[in-house]
Design an enzyme around this catalytic site. Structure first.
Site, PDB file in Angstrom:
ATOM      1  N   GLU A  37      -0.479   1.179  -5.727  1.00 44.46           N
ATOM      2  CA  GLU A  37      -0.299  -0.038  -4.587  1.00 44.46           C
ATOM      3  C   GLU A  37      -0.495  -1.354  -5.543  1.00 44.46           C
ATOM      4  OE1 GLU A  37      -3.794   0.388  -1.918  1.00 44.46           O
ATOM      5  OE2 GLU A  37      -3.824   2.642  -2.220  1.00 44.46           O
ATOM      6  N   HIS A  49       1.179  -1.119  -0.125  1.00 44.88           N
ATOM      7  CA  HIS A  49      -0.058   0.033   0.082  1.00 44.88           C
ATOM      8  C   HIS A  49       0.833   1.319  -0.050  1.00 44.88           C
ATOM      9  CE1 HIS A  49      -3.076   2.773   1.004  1.00 44.88           C
ATOM     10  NE2 HIS A  49      -4.033   1.919   1.266  1.00 44.88           N
TER      11      HIS A  49
END
Ligand SMILES: O=P(O)(O)OC[C@H]1O[C@@H](O)[C@H](O)[C@@H](O)[C@@H]1O
Length: 319
Positions: free
Chosen positions: A293, A189
């Site tokens: 991500e 992330h």
């Protein structure tokens, strides 16, 4: 007896060796930091094995970290590179992971630092060639009992953070140590730092289909370079593995390549959502970040007993 001092000294005739360039390293039991001799650095919190800082040789920070991020292990870190495992978001209709909190437990667990390796021992290595790799581990054996209850599988995770002069690679290996199969999703992330989100364009996703989470989870196709002009939350499934390139004011700043990770999530909360997050600061910080991500989240990786899954991203800087 010949006096030692009268012998020709091999040492005296050898030219002094230049000091080997070294990676500087520190580990204070809550975070691990490594600095290359050319100034590039990376800092990883054991909580979540979250990369919280990545700097280029001139000291410029490349990741966005909220000024209100909690770094004390009481909440997932807002910024840097939190790790999403074994579920992306929440999936209430998937029995195995239904009870887990958003994005799973890897980002809120304390990881073990397994060690470092660097290229500095290679004979003749020059400062410019040095790299350092930091390895972290998490397994069911050292998981918090409450997390174990929510996902009762025996597993192992190894997360490696490799710092080179112009790139950062983070890779995750998941192993199934159980005697039954389990499903999992993984995602890196990454909060990339930008100067002005309105000047950012993201290429490399042309023709990719995506699920638009801010428009009723409709499936759409990316037709042109992506610009961010409002809340953006998309799960892309590009057909190939082309690099995702982030440009700002026409200049390329990051290239993100993926290894064995079929999805790319692009997220920016924009003003209202950012204001609603207590750990997001400053309020207008959304102008200085975009999450790109890489992950495997649009389906499930089903690991049979003894199987492993490995996925990685490399973020390269343009000079
Ligand atoms: O607030 P969290 O749990 O860190 O999640 C942040 C965002 O993470 C992104 O990956 C998701 O696509 C978003 O839907 C989510 O809002």
């Amino acid at each position: 007896m010949v006096e030692r001092a009268n012998r020709p000294s091999a040492l005296a005739s050898t030219p002094a060796l230049a000091p080997q360039p070294q990676v500087t390293f520190s580990d204070d039991n809550s975070r691990v930091t490594a600095v290359l001799p050319t100034g590039e650095s990376v800092e990883v919190l054991l909580y979540g094995a979250t990369v919280i800082s990545w700097k280029s040789g001139d000291g410029a920070e490349k990741l966005w970290l909220s000024e209100a991020a909690r770094l004390d292990g009481t909440k997932a870190v807002r910024g840097g590179i939190p790790l999403v495992f074994p579920v992306f978001g929440t999936v209430p209709n998937h029995a195995q992971t239904a009870k887990l909190p958003q994005h799973g437990f890897a980002r809120t667990s304390r990881w073990e630092f397994l060690g470092k390796s660097s290229s500095e021992s290679a004979p003749g290595s020059a400062a410019a060639d040095l790299s350092v790799k930091l390895d972290f581990g998490l397994s069911s054996a050292n998981l918090d009992p409450s997390a174990r209850e929510l996902w009762p599988f025996e597993f192992g995770l190894i997360y490696s953070v490799l710092l080179n002069r112009d790139s950062l690679t983070t890779s995750l290996v998941v192993t199934n140590d159980d005697d039954k199969p389990f499903d999992c999703q993984v995602l890196l992330h990454t909060y990339l730092r930008v100067k002005d989100i309105t000047a950012v364009e993201i290429t490399g996703l042309a023709d990719a289909s995506y699920v638009d989470k801010v428009d009723g989870a409709k499936t759409k196709t990316q037709s042109s370079p992506l610009t961010i002009t409002g809340e953006t939350d998309r799960v892309y499934s590009p057909a190939g593995d082309a690099a995702v390139i982030v440009t700002e004011s026409g200049a390329e700043i990051f290239s993100v390549t993926r290894d064995n990770l079929g999805n790319v999530v692009v997220w920016n909360p924009w003003a209202d959502k950012a204001a609603g997050m207590a750990d997001f600061a400053p309020n207008d910080g959304f102008k200085n970040m975009v999450c790109v991500e890489p992950g495997s989240v649009s389906g499930w990786q089903t690991l049979e007993p003894g199987d492993a899954f490995e996925g990685a991203q490399t973020i390269t800087l343009y000079s």
